[in-house]
Design a protein around this motif. Structure first.
Motif, PDB file in Angstrom:
ATOM      1  N   GLY A  47     -21.150  26.670  22.364  1.00  0.00           N
ATOM      2  CA  GLY A  47     -19.866  25.985  22.226  1.00  0.00           C
ATOM      3  C   GLY A  47     -19.037  26.131  23.483  1.00  0.00           C
ATOM      4  O   GLY A  47     -18.715  27.253  23.888  1.00  0.00           O
ATOM      5  N   GLY A  48     -18.672  24.996  24.105  1.00  0.00           N
ATOM      6  CA  GLY A  48     -17.925  25.024  25.360  1.00  0.00           C
ATOM      7  C   GLY A  48     -16.504  24.547  25.230  1.00  0.00           C
ATOM      8  O   GLY A  48     -15.953  23.978  26.170  1.00  0.00           O
ATOM      9  N   GLY A  49     -15.902  24.778  24.051  1.00  0.00           N
ATOM     10  CA  GLY A  49     -14.491  24.452  23.890  1.00  0.00           C
ATOM     11  C   GLY A  49     -13.615  25.553  24.445  1.00  0.00           C
ATOM     12  O   GLY A  49     -13.998  26.261  25.380  1.00  0.00           O
TER      13      GLY A  49
ATOM     14  N   GLU B   7     -35.837  26.916  25.207  1.00  0.00           N
ATOM     15  CA  GLU B   7     -35.534  28.101  24.421  1.00  0.00           C
ATOM     16  C   GLU B   7     -34.776  29.106  25.271  1.00  0.00           C
ATOM     17  O   GLU B   7     -34.969  29.196  26.487  1.00  0.00           O
ATOM     18  CB  GLU B   7     -36.825  28.735  23.896  1.00  0.00           C
ATOM     19  CG  GLU B   7     -37.564  27.844  22.897  1.00  0.00           C
ATOM     20  CD  GLU B   7     -38.830  28.496  22.361  1.00  0.00           C
ATOM     21  OE1 GLU B   7     -39.399  29.356  23.077  1.00  0.00           O
ATOM     22  OE2 GLU B   7     -39.243  28.165  21.236  1.00  0.00           O
ATOM     23  N   ILE B   8     -33.898  29.850  24.633  1.00  0.00           N
ATOM     24  CA  ILE B   8     -33.103  30.871  25.309  1.00  0.00           C
ATOM     25  C   ILE B   8     -33.285  32.189  24.582  1.00  0.00           C
ATOM     26  O   ILE B   8     -33.156  32.264  23.357  1.00  0.00           O
ATOM     27  CB  ILE B   8     -31.612  30.488  25.332  1.00  0.00           C
ATOM     28  CG1 ILE B   8     -31.399  29.224  26.158  1.00  0.00           C
ATOM     29  CG2 ILE B   8     -30.758  31.629  25.884  1.00  0.00           C
ATOM     30  CD1 ILE B   8     -29.993  28.701  26.115  1.00  0.00           C
ATOM     31  N   SER B   9     -33.602  33.228  25.349  1.00  0.00           N
ATOM     32  CA  SER B   9     -33.681  34.580  24.820  1.00  0.00           C
ATOM     33  C   SER B   9     -32.482  35.358  25.351  1.00  0.00           C
ATOM     34  O   SER B   9     -32.262  35.417  26.564  1.00  0.00           O
ATOM     35  CB  SER B   9     -34.984  35.258  25.258  1.00  0.00           C
ATOM     36  OG  SER B   9     -34.993  36.627  24.870  1.00  0.00           O
ATOM     37  N   ALA B  10     -31.701  35.944  24.449  1.00  0.00           N
ATOM     38  CA  ALA B  10     -30.487  36.644  24.850  1.00  0.00           C
ATOM     39  C   ALA B  10     -30.335  37.935  24.062  1.00  0.00           C
ATOM     40  O   ALA B  10     -30.848  38.061  22.942  1.00  0.00           O
ATOM     41  CB  ALA B  10     -29.265  35.752  24.617  1.00  0.00           C
ATOM     42  N   ARG B  11     -29.635  38.880  24.642  1.00  0.00           N
ATOM     43  CA  ARG B  11     -29.345  40.109  23.907  1.00  0.00           C
ATOM     44  C   ARG B  11     -28.302  39.853  22.827  1.00  0.00           C
ATOM     45  O   ARG B  11     -28.336  40.461  21.765  1.00  0.00           O
ATOM     46  CB  ARG B  11     -28.852  41.201  24.860  1.00  0.00           C
ATOM     47  CG  ARG B  11     -29.916  41.712  25.822  1.00  0.00           C
ATOM     48  CD  ARG B  11     -29.427  42.941  26.582  1.00  0.00           C
ATOM     49  NE  ARG B  11     -29.150  44.054  25.672  1.00  0.00           N
ATOM     50  CZ  ARG B  11     -28.608  45.207  26.035  1.00  0.00           C
ATOM     51  NH1 ARG B  11     -28.279  45.402  27.314  1.00  0.00           N
ATOM     52  NH2 ARG B  11     -28.382  46.160  25.143  1.00  0.00           N
ATOM     53  N   LEU B  12     -27.348  38.931  23.102  1.00  0.00           N
ATOM     54  CA  LEU B  12     -26.275  38.632  22.157  1.00  0.00           C
ATOM     55  C   LEU B  12     -25.988  37.139  22.168  1.00  0.00           C
ATOM     56  O   LEU B  12     -25.966  36.510  23.221  1.00  0.00           O
ATOM     57  CB  LEU B  12     -24.997  39.390  22.546  1.00  0.00           C
ATOM     58  CG  LEU B  12     -23.739  39.070  21.726  1.00  0.00           C
ATOM     59  CD1 LEU B  12     -23.849  39.648  20.318  1.00  0.00           C
ATOM     60  CD2 LEU B  12     -22.478  39.603  22.423  1.00  0.00           C
ATOM     61  N   VAL B  13     -25.773  36.574  20.985  1.00  0.00           N
ATOM     62  CA  VAL B  13     -25.325  35.179  20.859  1.00  0.00           C
ATOM     63  C   VAL B  13     -23.875  35.192  20.393  1.00  0.00           C
ATOM     64  O   VAL B  13     -23.536  35.849  19.399  1.00  0.00           O
ATOM     65  CB  VAL B  13     -26.191  34.387  19.867  1.00  0.00           C
ATOM     66  CG1 VAL B  13     -25.580  33.005  19.602  1.00  0.00           C
ATOM     67  CG2 VAL B  13     -27.606  34.231  20.394  1.00  0.00           C
ATOM     68  N   VAL B  14     -23.027  34.477  21.128  1.00  0.00           N
ATOM     69  CA  VAL B  14     -21.631  34.303  20.750  1.00  0.00           C
ATOM     70  C   VAL B  14     -21.474  32.894  20.188  1.00  0.00           C
ATOM     71  O   VAL B  14     -21.666  31.909  20.914  1.00  0.00           O
ATOM     72  CB  VAL B  14     -20.688  34.499  21.955  1.00  0.00           C
ATOM     73  CG1 VAL B  14     -19.235  34.247  21.540  1.00  0.00           C
ATOM     74  CG2 VAL B  14     -20.841  35.901  22.525  1.00  0.00           C
ATOM     75  N   LEU B  15     -21.168  32.792  18.905  1.00  0.00           N
ATOM     76  CA  LEU B  15     -20.946  31.484  18.295  1.00  0.00           C
ATOM     77  C   LEU B  15     -19.474  31.122  18.444  1.00  0.00           C
ATOM     78  O   LEU B  15     -18.597  31.722  17.811  1.00  0.00           O
ATOM     79  CB  LEU B  15     -21.347  31.502  16.814  1.00  0.00           C
ATOM     80  CG  LEU B  15     -22.844  31.637  16.521  1.00  0.00           C
ATOM     81  CD1 LEU B  15     -23.104  31.552  15.021  1.00  0.00           C
ATOM     82  CD2 LEU B  15     -23.654  30.568  17.254  1.00  0.00           C
ATOM     83  N   ALA B  16     -19.214  30.138  19.295  1.00  0.00           N
ATOM     84  CA  ALA B  16     -17.862  29.659  19.573  1.00  0.00           C
ATOM     85  C   ALA B  16     -17.814  28.157  19.344  1.00  0.00           C
ATOM     86  O   ALA B  16     -17.140  27.425  20.081  1.00  0.00           O
ATOM     87  CB  ALA B  16     -17.458  30.002  21.004  1.00  0.00           C
ATOM     88  N   ASN B  17     -18.560  27.711  18.342  1.00  0.00           N
ATOM     89  CA  ASN B  17     -18.721  26.273  18.107  1.00  0.00           C
ATOM     90  C   ASN B  17     -17.824  25.742  17.001  1.00  0.00           C
ATOM     91  O   ASN B  17     -18.156  24.783  16.311  1.00  0.00           O
ATOM     92  CB  ASN B  17     -20.187  25.936  17.825  1.00  0.00           C
ATOM     93  CG  ASN B  17     -20.782  26.770  16.700  1.00  0.00           C
ATOM     94  OD1 ASN B  17     -20.189  27.763  16.273  1.00  0.00           O
ATOM     95  ND2 ASN B  17     -21.953  26.395  16.234  1.00  0.00           N
ATOM     96  N   GLY B  18     -16.680  26.375  16.804  1.00  0.00           N
ATOM     97  CA  GLY B  18     -15.639  25.838  15.936  1.00  0.00           C
ATOM     98  C   GLY B  18     -16.076  25.552  14.524  1.00  0.00           C
ATOM     99  O   GLY B  18     -16.625  26.419  13.837  1.00  0.00           O
TER     100      GLY B  18
ATOM    101  N   VAL C 201     -16.406  33.889  17.077  1.00  0.00           N
ATOM    102  CA  VAL C 201     -15.054  33.947  17.636  1.00  0.00           C
ATOM    103  C   VAL C 201     -14.308  32.655  17.330  1.00  0.00           C
ATOM    104  O   VAL C 201     -14.905  31.601  17.109  1.00  0.00           O
ATOM    105  CB  VAL C 201     -15.067  34.186  19.161  1.00  0.00           C
ATOM    106  CG1 VAL C 201     -15.662  35.544  19.487  1.00  0.00           C
ATOM    107  CG2 VAL C 201     -15.821  33.074  19.888  1.00  0.00           C
ATOM    108  N   GLY C 202     -12.974  32.746  17.334  1.00  0.00           N
ATOM    109  CA  GLY C 202     -12.144  31.570  17.121  1.00  0.00           C
ATOM    110  C   GLY C 202     -12.348  30.957  15.755  1.00  0.00           C
ATOM    111  O   GLY C 202     -12.536  31.646  14.753  1.00  0.00           O
ATOM    112  N   ASP C 203     -12.335  29.610  15.696  1.00  0.00           N
ATOM    113  CA  ASP C 203     -12.483  28.910  14.422  1.00  0.00           C
ATOM    114  C   ASP C 203     -13.852  29.121  13.787  1.00  0.00           C
ATOM    115  O   ASP C 203     -14.017  28.895  12.583  1.00  0.00           O
ATOM    116  CB  ASP C 203     -12.251  27.410  14.610  1.00  0.00           C
ATOM    117  CG  ASP C 203     -10.771  27.062  14.727  1.00  0.00           C
ATOM    118  OD1 ASP C 203      -9.930  27.940  14.448  1.00  0.00           O
ATOM    119  OD2 ASP C 203     -10.456  25.920  15.109  1.00  0.00           O
TER     120      ASP C 203
END
Length: 400
Positions: free
Chosen positions: A10-12, A137-148, A279-281
């Motif tokens: 989410g890039g808002g 595909e993306i491998s990450a240690r943490l995913v931040v969901l900021a997609n409202g 995070v956020g909404d």
């Protein structure tokens, strides 16, 4: 397969702020959003108040981003057609896409930005996997969901939302133009409701560039005939709902497109999971009437990026115990509780007709008058003192 420490979906406002902060901290991250250029959206159109701006400053982005906004400097406060106060103002008018664009301009080139949708997610205590609409595909240690308000990925993880109040409020956005004058007399104006039966908390007018922007809020259902009247005859409907408004600001017309947005209040359920944080909404909504949604975003992102992510990355794993520290953060919890309480209090003080709430409205009106009188008296005293000082000061170049 892309490998990173943090994947932001989410890039808002929330996601772009997080990406800019992580880039400044030198933390590897990927920002995922389908839109290369933020689309216009009827969301944040004003940043205001010392507390909100201080929360923005904690992100480290405020000073550069606010250059894209319009500072009004003074806000008139009025009700019943009476000007109560002219308050020095820390309001900055800015359209949502302009705000997000300004924040994205602060994202370090070291942060990879991928324009795609996150189609699937799989999480665990060590690494997380995102599959994008492009097949990457993306491998990450943490995913931040900021997609409202987009709930697809959350549903895949079993995270549900519980609606606390359906259509808690409705926001209307439009431009206003004075008739017979080139500009309004006020730099900015907040006009409070005159009658509880109109179910309007307030109208706020503020400049965005050379345009006077209006945000009107109401506690009504989306099927209320009043909304249709606002679309068809906005000037007449607004004057009927706020009879003293025209007396104060003169004749006006509503220009451009009128945007209408209902707001449900909801909270997330089942969000304490390893490897992912909301995070956020995406975590919980706020009522636009209160203007606290931006406070919640800046608080969430600044605590996450300044405090928790650096701590989490200093040791292996991304288990639920680590993630819980963010949700249990007292700064975040205090902001969330304050925002929720304000949503209900503002609604009640606007529409309730009990003796207590009538007294609250009267007290606020009296407090506004008193604050304005005190401010005017102080200004006159300061002006008088300055004039006396100029009279007694020796003329330039004259020996004392």
């Amino acid at each position: 397969m892309h490998h990173t420490d943090i994947a932001i979906v989410g890039g808002g406002l929330a996601g772009s702020t997080a990406a800019a902060m992580l880039g400044r901290a030198g933390i590897p991250a990927i920002l995922i959003d389908p839109h290369a250029v933020p689309r216009p959206d009827f969301r944040v159109e004003k940043l205001s108040g010392r507390q909100q701006l201080e929360r923005f400053r904690r992100t480290g982005l405020a000073e550069s981003v606010l250059r894209s906004a319009t500072h009004d400097g003074e806000n008139w406060i009025a009700r019943y057609g009476v000007l109560l106060d002219r308050k020095p103002s820390e309001q900055f008018g800015v359209m949502y896409d302009t705000l997000v664009n300004a924040i994205r301009a602060e994202i370090s080139p070291d942060i990879e930005v991928i324009h795609a949708k996150a189609a699937a997610i799989r999480t665990g205590a060590q690494r997380q996997k995102l599959t994008l609409s492009t097949g990457a595909e993306i491998s990450a240690r943490l995913v931040v969901l900021a997609n409202g308000l987009n709930v697809g990925l959350r549903h895949m993880l079993g995270i549900e939302r519980r609606i606390v109040s359906t259509c808690h409020s409705i926001s209307l956005g439009f431009d206003m133009v004075p008739i017979g004058r080139t500009a309004f007399d006020f730099p900015a104006l907040t006009y409070f409701s005159e009658r509880s039966s109109d179910r309007i908390p307030y109208l706020t007018l503020f400049p965005v560039g050379t345009t006077m922007r209006a945000n009107l809020f109401a506690y009504r259902g989306m099927d209320d005939p009043w909304l249709r009247q606002m679309r068809q005859a906005p000037e007449q409907t607004l004057n009927a709902s706020l009879p003293g408004l025209r007396k104060l600001i003169g004749d006006f017309k509503v220009a451009g497109e009128m945007k209408i947005r209902p707001a449900d209040l909801y909270v997330s359920v089942g969000y304490r999971q390893p490897g992912v944080v909301l995070v956020g909404d995406a975590f919980a909504t706020s009522c636009p009437v209160t203007g606290t949604g931006t406070d919640k975003v800046f608080t969430d992102v600044s605590q996450l990026c300044n405090v928790h992510i650096p701590n989490w990355l200093s040791s292996d794993g991304m288990g639920e115990d680590k993630i819980a520290a963010f949700y249990d953060d007292p700064v975040k919890q205090e902001c969330d509780a304050w925002s929720a309480a304000k949503a209900w209090n503002f609604r009640s003080v606007t529409i309730e007709d009990g003796a207590w709430w009538r007294a609250q409205r009267a007290a606020r009106f009296a407090a506004g008058i008193s604050a304005g009188m005190v401010r005017r008296l102080r200004n006159r005293l300061a002006a008088g003192s300055a004039a006396a000082d100029r009279q007694t000061r020796p003329a330039l170049g004259r020996p004392v």
